[in-house]
Scaffold this motif. Structure first.
Motif, PDB file in Angstrom:
ATOM      1  N   ASN A  54      44.314  -7.344 -33.443  1.00 50.02           N
ATOM      2  CA  ASN A  54      44.944  -7.517 -34.750  1.00 50.02           C
ATOM      3  C   ASN A  54      45.076  -6.152 -35.431  1.00 50.02           C
ATOM      4  O   ASN A  54      44.062  -5.547 -35.783  1.00 50.02           O
ATOM      5  CB  ASN A  54      44.121  -8.472 -35.614  1.00 50.02           C
ATOM      6  CG  ASN A  54      44.792  -8.817 -36.930  1.00 50.02           C
ATOM      7  OD1 ASN A  54      45.202  -7.930 -37.676  1.00 50.02           O
ATOM      8  ND2 ASN A  54      44.893 -10.102 -37.228  1.00 50.02           N
TER       9      ASN A  54
ATOM     10  N   ILE B  25      35.759 -13.015 -34.902  1.00 44.18           N
ATOM     11  CA  ILE B  25      36.006 -11.583 -34.714  1.00 44.18           C
ATOM     12  C   ILE B  25      34.783 -10.842 -34.192  1.00 44.18           C
ATOM     13  O   ILE B  25      34.871  -9.664 -33.858  1.00 44.18           O
ATOM     14  CB  ILE B  25      36.502 -10.926 -36.016  1.00 44.18           C
ATOM     15  CG1 ILE B  25      35.484 -11.115 -37.146  1.00 44.18           C
ATOM     16  CG2 ILE B  25      37.863 -11.490 -36.415  1.00 44.18           C
ATOM     17  CD1 ILE B  25      35.829 -10.361 -38.424  1.00 44.18           C
ATOM     18  N   TYR B  26      33.625 -11.510 -34.127  1.00 44.34           N
ATOM     19  CA  TYR B  26      32.421 -10.885 -33.561  1.00 44.34           C
ATOM     20  C   TYR B  26      31.498 -11.970 -33.031  1.00 44.34           C
ATOM     21  O   TYR B  26      31.708 -13.163 -33.262  1.00 44.34           O
ATOM     22  CB  TYR B  26      31.707  -9.994 -34.585  1.00 44.34           C
ATOM     23  CG  TYR B  26      31.310 -10.665 -35.889  1.00 44.34           C
ATOM     24  CD1 TYR B  26      30.192 -11.485 -35.975  1.00 44.34           C
ATOM     25  CD2 TYR B  26      32.056 -10.459 -37.055  1.00 44.34           C
ATOM     26  CE1 TYR B  26      29.817 -12.086 -37.164  1.00 44.34           C
ATOM     27  CE2 TYR B  26      31.695 -11.049 -38.254  1.00 44.34           C
ATOM     28  CZ  TYR B  26      30.571 -11.864 -38.305  1.00 44.34           C
ATOM     29  OH  TYR B  26      30.214 -12.460 -39.494  1.00 44.34           O
TER      30      TYR B  26
ATOM     31  N   LEU C 165      43.116  -5.668 -38.721  1.00 48.41           N
ATOM     32  CA  LEU C 165      41.662  -5.648 -38.595  1.00 48.41           C
ATOM     33  C   LEU C 165      41.171  -4.378 -37.898  1.00 48.41           C
ATOM     34  O   LEU C 165      40.197  -3.761 -38.324  1.00 48.41           O
ATOM     35  CB  LEU C 165      41.183  -6.881 -37.834  1.00 48.41           C
ATOM     36  CG  LEU C 165      41.439  -8.237 -38.512  1.00 48.41           C
ATOM     37  CD1 LEU C 165      40.962  -9.376 -37.617  1.00 48.41           C
ATOM     38  CD2 LEU C 165      40.753  -8.304 -39.861  1.00 48.41           C
ATOM     39  N   SER C 166      41.847  -4.011 -36.818  1.00 51.35           N
ATOM     40  CA  SER C 166      41.384  -2.839 -36.053  1.00 51.35           C
ATOM     41  C   SER C 166      41.496  -1.550 -36.852  1.00 51.35           C
ATOM     42  O   SER C 166      40.806  -0.569 -36.544  1.00 51.35           O
ATOM     43  CB  SER C 166      42.167  -2.729 -34.742  1.00 51.35           C
ATOM     44  OG  SER C 166      43.552  -2.602 -34.992  1.00 51.35           O
TER      45      SER C 166
ATOM     46  N   PHE D 266      32.735  -6.490 -31.154  1.00 51.57           N
ATOM     47  CA  PHE D 266      33.794  -7.276 -31.769  1.00 51.57           C
ATOM     48  C   PHE D 266      34.660  -7.888 -30.670  1.00 51.57           C
ATOM     49  O   PHE D 266      34.751  -7.374 -29.558  1.00 51.57           O
ATOM     50  CB  PHE D 266      34.628  -6.404 -32.713  1.00 51.57           C
ATOM     51  CG  PHE D 266      33.787  -5.764 -33.795  1.00 51.57           C
ATOM     52  CD1 PHE D 266      33.468  -6.472 -34.943  1.00 51.57           C
ATOM     53  CD2 PHE D 266      33.283  -4.471 -33.636  1.00 51.57           C
ATOM     54  CE1 PHE D 266      32.671  -5.904 -35.922  1.00 51.57           C
ATOM     55  CE2 PHE D 266      32.481  -3.908 -34.606  1.00 51.57           C
ATOM     56  CZ  PHE D 266      32.179  -4.618 -35.753  1.00 51.57           C
TER      57      PHE D 266
ATOM     58  N   THR E  73      40.100 -10.626 -30.234  1.00 46.75           N
ATOM     59  CA  THR E  73      40.902 -11.072 -31.387  1.00 46.75           C
ATOM     60  C   THR E  73      40.888 -10.027 -32.488  1.00 46.75           C
ATOM     61  O   THR E  73      41.916  -9.759 -33.128  1.00 46.75           O
ATOM     62  CB  THR E  73      40.344 -12.404 -31.935  1.00 46.75           C
ATOM     63  OG1 THR E  73      40.422 -13.393 -30.917  1.00 46.75           O
ATOM     64  CG2 THR E  73      41.130 -12.865 -33.155  1.00 46.75           C
ATOM     65  N   PHE E  74      39.731  -9.424 -32.707  1.00 53.62           N
ATOM     66  CA  PHE E  74      39.609  -8.383 -33.735  1.00 53.62           C
ATOM     67  C   PHE E  74      40.442  -7.159 -33.362  1.00 53.62           C
ATOM     68  O   PHE E  74      41.244  -6.662 -34.155  1.00 53.62           O
ATOM     69  CB  PHE E  74      38.142  -7.992 -33.923  1.00 53.62           C
ATOM     70  CG  PHE E  74      37.918  -6.849 -34.867  1.00 53.62           C
ATOM     71  CD1 PHE E  74      37.809  -7.069 -36.235  1.00 53.62           C
ATOM     72  CD2 PHE E  74      37.820  -5.530 -34.397  1.00 53.62           C
ATOM     73  CE1 PHE E  74      37.608  -6.009 -37.110  1.00 53.62           C
ATOM     74  CE2 PHE E  74      37.623  -4.473 -35.263  1.00 53.62           C
ATOM     75  CZ  PHE E  74      37.515  -4.715 -36.624  1.00 53.62           C
TER      76      PHE E  74
ATOM     77  N   GLN F 169      35.148 -14.503 -40.508  1.00 45.67           N
ATOM     78  CA  GLN F 169      34.602 -14.905 -39.208  1.00 45.67           C
ATOM     79  C   GLN F 169      34.632 -16.430 -39.036  1.00 45.67           C
ATOM     80  O   GLN F 169      34.820 -16.935 -37.918  1.00 45.67           O
ATOM     81  CB  GLN F 169      33.170 -14.371 -39.071  1.00 45.67           C
ATOM     82  CG  GLN F 169      32.325 -14.983 -37.969  1.00 45.67           C
ATOM     83  CD  GLN F 169      32.659 -14.452 -36.581  1.00 45.67           C
ATOM     84  OE1 GLN F 169      33.636 -13.753 -36.371  1.00 45.67           O
ATOM     85  NE2 GLN F 169      31.821 -14.793 -35.621  1.00 45.67           N
TER      86      GLN F 169
END
Length: 354
Positions: free
Chosen positions: A219, A267-268, A222-223, A212, A215-216, A262
């Motif tokens: 956040n 994010i990935y 998200l994390s 990932f 950015t992921f 995405q």
């Protein structure tokens, strides 16, 4: 391995090399004929027929829904057709109940004719072909590190529960770049436990964070996705899936929601794998690592040769850039490609010498 081609003459404008022109044209014709034959289903040998052992349950040959059968799902497309043929051959050869295996092939609408190629080499195969409308998923695909990972058909595994008839409760999903050297019934019998949707070999030593983007992880919302989950990497090329539980939990929608995110914020990086990790990592049933000796195709950039992981082997998986049929044809095989070659059903081409 036989090599199709022509020994190159030394550069020269001398007329005595003109006699090679007809042979060169013949070589081109044979190469084109071989490609055409492969495309129309005539380029592969017919595989031997395999029979059930006496202890196998009796299942009607027309029954594609039996819960006593082992159901296998695979995608079907031309670039990987040769790998698919080898995978099928290996599955049947090492099965104690080969007549009780039901194959469910998913292809794009333009490739359903490839099922005829399969049935030409395996006329006794119990199989069904399903057309996968790639248009909806095409708009959700983000560019990844390798173009092959961006194929819409690579995302068909997200929709298996919608594609395969509801009468099929459990399926073994397999990529096309692998061969089995053990009975697939043992893999299919993997216990999923209460409420678990899928089973796959986990690799908790892999650096999970690399799948990932920053950015992921930066956040907080998200994390927290993996909070309370012992999330580990698993390879989606070999999975045992409870389709009933998948449908009940509407997991296709969960995966699609991550793909939609995405498209809005990256994010990935790695194709169809990360959405599976986001939804399932830490909540899957474990499978012995012998059922996915993966990475034999090297990394996603160079596809260099790799050795087997320590331990027993039930399934060899050429995930990564390098595919055994490509390397064998180029006369640049890796040592482990010799383990794939016996399952190759492509007719041996002629060898031309000048």
């Amino acid at each position: 391995m036989f090599k199709l081609g022509l020994k190159s003459p030394p550069p020269s404008s001398s007329p005595h090399h003109l006699h090679l022109l007809p042979l060169l044209l013949l070589s081109i014709i044979i190469i084109n004929s071989t490609a055409t034959a492969t495309a129309n289903g005539k380029g592969f040998k017919e595989a031997p027929q395999f029979y059930n052992s006496p202890s196998c349950p009796s299942i009607s040959t027309q029954d594609m829904c039996s819960q006593q059968a082992v159901h296998v799902a695979m995608t079907l497309d031309f670039p990987y057709l040769r790998g698919t043929m080898a995978a099928i051959f290996s599955i049947l050869q090492h099965s104690s109940c080969p007549e009780n295996i039901r194959f469910h092939f998913i292809s794009s609408p333009s490739s359903t004719h490839l099922h005829e190629t399969i049935t030409s080499s395996f006329p006794y195969l119990r199989s069904q072909i399903y057309s996968f409308d790639t248009n909806p998923v095409s708009g959700l695909i983000s560019t990844s590190i390798r173009s092959a990972l961006d194929s819409p058909l690579n995302y068909a595994r997200n929709y298996l529960a919608n594609i395969i008839p509801p009468c099929v409760q459990k399926v073994v999903y397999l990529d096309s770049d692998l061969v089995l050297v053990d009975d697939i019934a043992s893999l299919a019998a993997t216990p999923l436990g209460t409420g678990t949707v899928l089973a796959a070999p986990e690799y908790c030593n892999a650096n999970f964070t690399t799948y990932f983007t920053p950015t992921f992880w930066s956040n907080p919302m998200l994390s927290l996705t993996f909070s309370g989950r012992n999330a580990c990497y698993f390879n989606t090329g070999v999975m045992v899936i409870d389709l009933e539980r998948w449908r009940e939990g509407d997991y296709t929608t969960k995966i699609v929601e991550w793909m939609e995110l995405q498209k809005r914020m990256r994010i990935y990086e790695l194709g169809s794998l990360p959405p599976f990790l986001l939804v399932f990592a830490g909540n899957i049933a474990a499978v012995d690592h012998k059922w996915n000796q993966h990475g034999l195709g090297g990394d996603n950039f160079r596809g260099r040769c790799r050795d087997l992981h320590p331990g027993p082997v039930s399934l060899l998986h050429w995930s990564g850039k390098g595919k055994p049929w490509v390397r064998l044809d180029a006369n640049k095989p890796c040592p482990l490609d010799a383990l794939w070659a016996p399952y190759d059903l492509l007719r041996t081409p002629f060898a031309l010498e000048s």
